[in-house]
Design a protein around this motif. Sequence first.
Motif, short mmCIF file in Angstrom:
data_model
loop_
_atom_site.label_atom_id
_atom_site.label_comp_id
_atom_site.label_asym_id
_atom_site.label_seq_id
_atom_site.Cartn_x
_atom_site.Cartn_y
_atom_site.Cartn_z
N ALA A 52 -19.39 -12.67 -17.94
CA ALA A 52 -19.06 -11.29 -18.32
C ALA A 52 -19.24 -11.15 -19.82
O ALA A 52 -19.28 -12.15 -20.55
CB ALA A 52 -17.62 -10.94 -17.92
N GLY A 53 -19.33 -9.90 -20.28
CA GLY A 53 -19.45 -9.66 -21.70
C GLY A 53 -19.19 -8.20 -22.02
O GLY A 53 -19.49 -7.32 -21.21
N PHE A 54 -18.60 -7.95 -23.19
CA PHE A 54 -18.37 -6.57 -23.62
C PHE A 54 -18.11 -6.55 -25.11
O PHE A 54 -17.78 -7.58 -25.72
CB PHE A 54 -17.18 -5.94 -22.86
N ASP A 55 -18.30 -5.39 -25.72
CA ASP A 55 -18.05 -5.21 -27.14
C ASP A 55 -16.57 -4.93 -27.37
O ASP A 55 -15.92 -4.24 -26.57
CB ASP A 55 -18.88 -4.05 -27.69
N LEU A 56 -16.03 -5.43 -28.47
CA LEU A 56 -14.64 -5.17 -28.80
C LEU A 56 -14.42 -3.68 -29.07
O LEU A 56 -15.22 -3.05 -29.77
CB LEU A 56 -14.23 -5.96 -30.04
#
Length: 299
Positions: free
Chosen positions: A236-240
Amino acid sequence: MRASPTWTGVPAGPRPRIAYGRRDVAFTPTGEVIGAPRGLQGVLPYADGHLVADTRFFEGTNGLDLVVGGRTVESWPSAQHCSSGLPASSRTGDLVAWVTVRCPEGDDRSAGAVHRAASDGTGEVTVSLGGRTASVVGFLGDAVVYNSGFDRGAWITHFDAPPRRLPRVRSVVAVSSRLLLVRLAVGDAVTNDAGEVRWRAEHDVLRSFSPDGAAVLASRKRRLTIHTATTGEVRAGFDLPDGVRGDSIVWESDRTLLALAKRQGRVAIVRLSLDGSVERATPTVRVRRGTTSYVLWRR
């Protein structure tokens, strides 16, 4: 000019499910409130009370007290010594480890030591550090992993033989039941307890294992990624979100993270789900110069 982010639209969720601090007070998941008049770094259950690491920082050391029933215990074996870093517990919570060191510019001439005991306070054993400082990172079974001083390498001790240094490792960042998250001369990696590399981070900074040890949190600038611990595969991955401090992030559960966020001069602990959604986990408090509004520490 970009407008400052606001708290409007950030939904309120449940309180953190792990211990956290607000200024000089710690709150446990059971609702217990623990005072820390000398400042607060972290709190860990131990011997009918809690080990409280404070913010009396001096030449790499800090204070460590045993607090039971709201009172500091003056007679426990590590009393009157300085510490360095936070105490740590095993994944099951049945073992606890901490460090005692000589207090700088004091009369104490005792040797520093790494300590391990059952969480009920029994069965304490130690291994000597001499005059060095160290910081406990975690447990591999009943063995304690610790970093020595400032960038002097990482060690494992079973307390029945001399500590063993991990080859080629500058420092250990986190420990799961079988794997280590380490800093090498160049870059970060996940290794086994023999120092053999399982996988390397190409550009990311590896930060911590999930509570079940199955995932690794990594970051690059404002981007978070979740990797499979054994292979490094990105899950998974996402921007803060705006205002969230990247260096404050800790795991709350295997599916959620906690972090400090500042918006419009107010700070709160926020919960980040692995799909990138965010909610407020505490009330907001006004930022005051020279004080820490909230404190999060690694489990």
